[in-house]
Design an enzyme around this catalytic site. Sequence first.
Site, PDB file in Angstrom:
ATOM      1  N   SER A 163     -54.164 -53.543  55.266  1.00 35.70           N
ATOM      2  CA  SER A 163     -55.441 -54.260  55.350  1.00 35.70           C
ATOM      3  C   SER A 163     -56.588 -53.318  54.993  1.00 35.70           C
ATOM      4  CB  SER A 163     -55.645 -54.817  56.761  1.00 35.70           C
ATOM      5  OG  SER A 163     -54.593 -55.693  57.108  1.00 35.70           O
ATOM      6  N   PRO A 397     -46.545 -47.488  53.366  1.00 36.04           N
ATOM      7  CA  PRO A 397     -45.355 -46.739  53.803  1.00 36.04           C
ATOM      8  C   PRO A 397     -44.691 -47.358  55.034  1.00 36.04           C
ATOM      9  CG  PRO A 397     -47.127 -45.221  53.253  1.00 36.04           C
ATOM     10  CD  PRO A 397     -47.712 -46.607  53.206  1.00 36.04           C
ATOM     11  N   HIS A 398     -45.464 -48.030  55.901  1.00 35.21           N
ATOM     12  CA  HIS A 398     -44.808 -48.588  57.101  1.00 35.21           C
ATOM     13  C   HIS A 398     -44.086 -49.905  56.824  1.00 35.21           C
ATOM     14  CE1 HIS A 398     -48.902 -50.467  58.562  1.00 35.21           C
ATOM     15  NE2 HIS A 398     -48.313 -51.254  57.702  1.00 35.21           N
ATOM     16  N   TYR A 427     -68.866 -35.853  46.179  1.00 36.14           N
ATOM     17  CA  TYR A 427     -67.911 -35.310  45.208  1.00 36.14           C
ATOM     18  C   TYR A 427     -67.427 -33.884  45.490  1.00 36.14           C
ATOM     19  CZ  TYR A 427     -72.605 -34.812  43.112  1.00 36.14           C
ATOM     20  OH  TYR A 427     -73.931 -34.615  42.896  1.00 36.14           O
ATOM     21  N   SER A 447     -61.741 -40.975  62.457  1.00 31.98           N
ATOM     22  CA  SER A 447     -60.622 -40.195  62.985  1.00 31.98           C
ATOM     23  C   SER A 447     -59.301 -40.913  62.761  1.00 31.98           C
ATOM     24  CB  SER A 447     -60.822 -39.964  64.486  1.00 31.98           C
ATOM     25  OG  SER A 447     -61.935 -39.133  64.688  1.00 31.98           O
TER      26      SER A 447
HETATM   27  C1  PLP Z   1     -48.522 -56.607  55.022  1.00 31.06           C
HETATM   28  C2  PLP Z   1     -49.426 -56.919  53.921  1.00 31.06           C
HETATM   29  C3  PLP Z   1     -50.776 -56.557  53.932  1.00 31.06           C
HETATM   30  C4  PLP Z   1     -51.439 -55.967  55.145  1.00 31.06           C
HETATM   31  O1  PLP Z   1     -50.855 -54.815  55.520  1.00 31.06           O
HETATM   32  P1  PLP Z   1     -50.950 -54.311  57.041  1.00 31.06           P
HETATM   33  O2  PLP Z   1     -50.323 -52.989  56.903  1.00 31.06           O
HETATM   34  O3  PLP Z   1     -50.198 -55.267  57.886  1.00 31.06           O
HETATM   35  O4  PLP Z   1     -52.387 -54.249  57.373  1.00 31.06           O
HETATM   36  C5  PLP Z   1     -51.531 -56.823  52.828  1.00 31.06           C
HETATM   37  N1  PLP Z   1     -51.003 -57.423  51.760  1.00 31.06           N
HETATM   38  C6  PLP Z   1     -49.719 -57.790  51.705  1.00 31.06           C
HETATM   39  C7  PLP Z   1     -49.188 -58.452  50.483  1.00 31.06           C
HETATM   40  C8  PLP Z   1     -48.876 -57.550  52.785  1.00 31.06           C
HETATM   41  O5  PLP Z   1     -47.602 -57.948  52.749  1.00 31.06           O
END
Ligand code: PLP
Length: 629
Positions: A163, A397-398, A427, A447
Amino acid sequence: MAGAKKKKTKADDVEVKALFLGPKSENHEYFKNTLNFLMDEHMHWRRDFHPEDAEISSAHEMRGEKYQETLDRTTKVLTELSAKLKMTSMPWFSARYLGHMNSDTLMVANLAYMATLLYNPNNVAYEASTATTPMEIEAGKDMATMLGFDPKTSWGHITTDGSIANYEGLWMARNLKSFPLAVKRVKPSLVKGMNDWQLLNMPVKKALDLVDKVRKAGCFDAVRNETVRGTGVGEGKLGVVLVPQSKHYSWVKAADVLGIGNRNFVEVQVDGHFRMDMGALKKAIDSHVAKKIPIMAVVAVVGTTEEGAVDRIAEIAKLRDAYQRKGISFYFHVDAAYGGYSRALFLDEKSRFMKYDELKRRLFSDKVFVGNHSYPSKEIYESYKAIPAADSITIDPHKMGYIPYAAGGIAIKDRRILDLISYFAAYVFEAGKSSPSMLGSYILEGSKAGATAAAVWAAHRVVPLNITGYGEIVGRSIEGAQMFTRALEATKSLKVGNKEFMVQPLVATPDFNIICMAFNEKGNVNLEKMNALNSKIYSESSYASGPVYRNDWITSNTELSKEDYGDAPKEFVKRLGIPAKEWDRVGRVRVLRVCMLNPFISNFQNHEQLWKGFLEILKRKIGEATSRP
Ligand SMILES: *Cc1c(COP(=O)(O)O)cnc(C)c1O
């Protein structure tokens, strides 16, 4: 052997089973020993920092009552925590969990995270993260390279999640769009002869060249203050953002928080594959241009959140170029939060995007696939190939990076654009260094955990970002999804008691590794009744029906509505025996959703038995769903 071809070195090739703790903690010994070692390392680190300094607690004090009580209380709370975690947590590691975008995470990432946690680095500033800021930049470079950007001119970094990465992408698009207009106000000589429409349609590269010119002219700060960040967005002045209907909801929030406004956020119809419809996209662009409304950005998705669909990136890039020749320019962002890591499947050991036939060959010779699949189609292949045509790309990555939360990421084609969003330390790519000293100046967040960067960095060092590493893991998940789909298609009837049910996958050939499906009782033509059945099956297969620890199968669900998707789901509903006019009446269909991240299902020795097992479970779920009120 004389004349024989040199054997490919496979030094980096990984054994996938050695990468994860495993569904039965098979690698527990390695994991615990290494964790112990890393903890010892940390303890030594503390002790060895000025060994001459005195300890704060004496052995005598540590035996004291209050001291012991404090430790006992700590143990008690942690025991309670552990109980809570075990009682209700989702068993992502198991093949019985086939729901959201989760699976086991990489051992190296978990260990790296836990080790780094104790050092508690903060990647907002280099000063607070001398070890982990460079790791974030390096991991960002890895991602940019995997996505096809030139590592010399691109940039990437770790965000908290996808997000945030999407917000950053749109933030850059917005600020860039307003830059040429700001130049006109501050230093008109640099954009002589161009009208506002032309300034609002300046191609991305030209606008970034203009940034350089403005800096040379010594008025960069003055111009930047005249961009949208100084003036505010203004009513629709910068145009509209076009997104497919399949977009993640973070885009709706992005349009809100960046002041673009929901009414300047235009959704484009998707087709039967749940990919952005090219005709509809063209129409949307044309209709705005006809009204002299600029297009700020076009967003495409690689791996939609609900269906795993892959938009036609190559076609969209071509369209962008064709419009550019006609004087219409827009920023192009690819949201590959989910699908980003799957580009590794297409790369060889030198990060070269393989030729189609070569890829098809290696999918088998490298034993990524054990069965015979048509994946990838030429079309999907071209989409992945064209990903670097984007100006920026979100990648998590998650998700397909198998990293623990929270790790998102963004890659940017031309890092000069960072100047348009940065604050203070302007810059500061210090001479000869690719890492800025103050990440916090260039990013949305303040942070942030250096442990995350360490986890991603370490994972990239163990698992190559090509077909021998991540490609193999992701490839297995794709094969798992193909097999699941075939198994559903082969299931003509599920007999439960004296009733007969049918099942259909949402699409016959999933673009990636998500399978949506719905069940219907044979002969039922009522869509509401079908939706109720699938809702019940979901609740029998999730936390809703009680502790998941006792559940024998856990999945996720979603609803595809006419409001969000137009008539894209109509054909699917018809395949389940529901008449078209019933879709028109109800306008929503409940589906079960399986994100097949698990890399161990496709390599299961006895597939037939595995799928039979799944179908037995599904039958039981239907039984539970129909027998309970
Ligand atoms: C999961 C997802 C997001 C948002 O990612 P988060 O890590 O949950 O904030 C945005 N776009 C797509 C296509 C996703 O599948």
